[in-house]
Design an enzyme around this catalytic site. Structure first.
Site, short mmCIF file in Angstrom:
data_model
loop_
_atom_site.label_atom_id
_atom_site.label_comp_id
_atom_site.label_asym_id
_atom_site.label_seq_id
_atom_site.Cartn_x
_atom_site.Cartn_y
_atom_site.Cartn_z
N TYR A 182 -17.20 -14.90 -12.99
CA TYR A 182 -17.94 -15.90 -12.19
C TYR A 182 -17.46 -17.30 -12.53
CZ TYR A 182 -21.28 -14.54 -8.77
OH TYR A 182 -21.83 -14.14 -7.61
N GLU A 207 -18.42 -20.54 -10.60
CA GLU A 207 -18.95 -21.59 -9.72
C GLU A 207 -18.52 -22.96 -10.22
OE1 GLU A 207 -22.93 -20.27 -10.20
OE2 GLU A 207 -23.09 -19.57 -8.14
N ARG A 260 -6.86 -11.67 2.08
CA ARG A 260 -7.93 -12.04 2.99
C ARG A 260 -8.65 -13.26 2.42
NH1 ARG A 260 -8.46 -8.30 7.43
NH2 ARG A 260 -9.92 -9.48 8.68
N ASP A 289 -7.32 -26.33 13.03
CA ASP A 289 -7.51 -24.98 12.49
C ASP A 289 -6.23 -24.20 12.77
OD1 ASP A 289 -8.10 -22.34 12.00
OD2 ASP A 289 -10.03 -22.36 13.04
C1 LIG Z 1 -8.92 -15.79 12.58
C2 LIG Z 1 -9.41 -17.17 12.88
C3 LIG Z 1 -10.51 -17.72 12.19
C4 LIG Z 1 -11.46 -16.90 11.35
O1 LIG Z 1 -10.98 -16.26 10.30
P1 LIG Z 1 -11.80 -15.07 9.59
O2 LIG Z 1 -11.02 -14.93 8.35
O3 LIG Z 1 -11.75 -13.92 10.52
O4 LIG Z 1 -13.19 -15.55 9.35
C5 LIG Z 1 -10.82 -19.05 12.40
N1 LIG Z 1 -10.12 -19.79 13.27
C6 LIG Z 1 -9.09 -19.29 13.98
C7 LIG Z 1 -8.36 -20.18 14.94
C8 LIG Z 1 -8.71 -17.96 13.83
O5 LIG Z 1 -7.73 -17.45 14.55
#
Ligand SMILES: *Cc1c(COP(=O)(O)O)cnc(C)c1O
Length: 417
Positions: free
Chosen positions: A56, A58, A237, A202
């Site tokens: 852990y 944090e 992941r 993003d």
């Molecule tokens: C895949 C994706 C996410 C989310 O990712 P997770 O790991 O599935 O929560 C966020 N934004 C975009 C543009 C994505 O393609």
């Protein structure tokens, strides 16, 4: 050692060991075209499976709440330093559990409830977490959305600017999950600057392409950049946030304690490994091949009369509109799966069909390219796809194709399996 066939797991839980072995075999035997998926290396998988999961932690390196952090601090600092080097970011937070919590942490850090967001709509290629109405971001924020042009299927930057001037958002989000074209981060930044909005990029899908130098980087333009770590970046992941130094404190507090508890140290370590791999010269070659394979695949699909959203691709993904083929996305995806080609049904822009039964399929080349496949295999793949989509009920054809694909796959060992 094959981590997917660990003797200790087999001894302790044969039922589960069998399921993992079957999934490993599936991942070996089929052409995996879902553009958000990949094959992480054995080194990444080994770090993910390590004892770091027992600890852990944090807080942040040097500022933890529990004792015993001497090695964990070094691991997290290594991941941060490598991310800064690969992406040229001023500040990096490597703790988000995945892409969705990374975005949520950014909103929590930089917005108030009710603040306005301008983002790309889900049916035009955006992501759920960019304020779609069924999500927490849609509940907490006032969301306006832009789409693509009906004629070109490309983002209309003049329209984005017009909407930004009209709605005066606090934050503009660019980035997508089903947009096959290059994003113009400089244009988004100029619009954000003009209306005094924060810009969030993003790059969940394309961060490996950015790291490999085949897609422009948003880092010089955006206030904050979020990404997943497991798509084209080929790590574990997870999620990651990069930002300008002025937002560093707010972003870190937004992740912990704002949105999460203890970081997943085993994932942080695996991310450090993946970033080390992404910094090697052969990762550039990988990224180039992901894009060139997608172009080869798109060109061959066009010769078979497939209708591609935006007419083709600049990146790792292709969106096929099946309306002219007389078959729905779901029927095509199911037939393709039986034939050993795994993709997902997907809405296309201005889709005449319902979101749960859409007109398209979405495919991509990151996983096939990780297996070393190239132009020759892309041409074969397009030919197989054409045959399957023309005769989705011909089970003999589908099963014969699955056998041919299994034979092809045997010549291209998948990393990590
Ligand atoms: C895949 C994706 C996410 C989310 O990712 P997770 O790991 O599935 O929560 C966020 N934004 C975009 C543009 C994505 O393609």
């Amino acid at each position: 050692m094959d981590l997917n066939a660990h003797p200790a797991l087999r001894a302790a839980d044969p039922t589960l060991a069998d399921l993992i072995a079957l999934e490993a075999q599936r991942q070996r035997d089929v052409l995996r075209l879902i553009p958000s998926e990949n094959y992480a290396s054995t080194a990444v998988a080994a770090a993910t499976a390590s004892c770091l999961a027992n600890k852990y932690s944090e807080g942040y390196p040097g500022k933890r709440y529990y004792q015993g952090q001497q090695y964990i601090d070094a691991v997290e600092q290594l991941a941060i330093d490598r991310a800064k080097a690969v992406f040229g970011a001023e500040h990096v937070n490597v703790q988000p559990y995945s892409g969705s919590p990374a975005n949520l942490a950014v909103y929590f850090a930089l917005l108030q409830t009710g603040d306005r967001i301008l983002s790309m709509s889900l049916p035009h290629g955006g992501h759920l977490t960019h304020g779609w109405n069924v999500t927490i971001s849609g509940r907490l924020h006032d969301v306006k959305q832009y789409g693509v042009r009906p004629d070109t299927h490309r983002i209309d930057y003049a329209e984005v600017r017009q909407m930004a001037l009209e709605h005066k958002p606090k934050m503009i989000i660019c980035g997508a999950s089903a947009y096959p074209r290059t994003l113009d981060f400089a244009a988004f930044a100029e619009i954000a600057r003009e209306v005094g909005a924060l810009l969030l990029a993003d790059i969940a899908h394309i961060s490996g392409l950015v790291a490999g130098g085949v897609h422009p980087s948003p880092v010089p333009y955006a206030d904050v950049v979020t990404t997943t770590t497991h798509k084209t970046l080929r790590g574990p992941r997870g999620g990651m946030i990069m930002c300008r130094e002025v937002h560093a404190k707010a972003i870190d507090r937004g992740v912990f304690p704002g949105n999460q508890g203890g970081p997943h140290n085993q994932t942080t370590a695996a991310l450090a490994v993946a970033l080390h791999e992404a910094a090697q010269p052969d990762f550039k070659v990988y990224a180039q091949r992901v894009v060139s394979n997608a172009k080869t695949l798109a060109d061959r699909l066009l010769t078979h009369g497939f209708s591609l959203v935006s007419g083709g691709t600049d990146n790792h993904l292709i969106l096929i509109d099946l309306n002219n083929k007389g078959v729905s996305g779901k029927v095509a995806a199911a037939a393709l799966e039986r034939a050993g080609i795994v993709c997902n049904a997907n809405s296309v822009p201005f889709d005449p069909r319902k979101p749960f039964d859409p007109s398209g399929i979405r495919i991509g080349t990151p996983a096939l390219t990780s297996r070393g496949m190239g132009a020759e295999e892309m041409v074969k793949l397009a030919d197989w796809m054409n045959a399957v989509v023309r005769a989705p009920d011909d089970t003999a054809l589908l099963d014969r194709t699955a056998n041919e694909i299994r034979a092809l796959c045997a010549g291209f060992p998948a990393p990590g399996l």
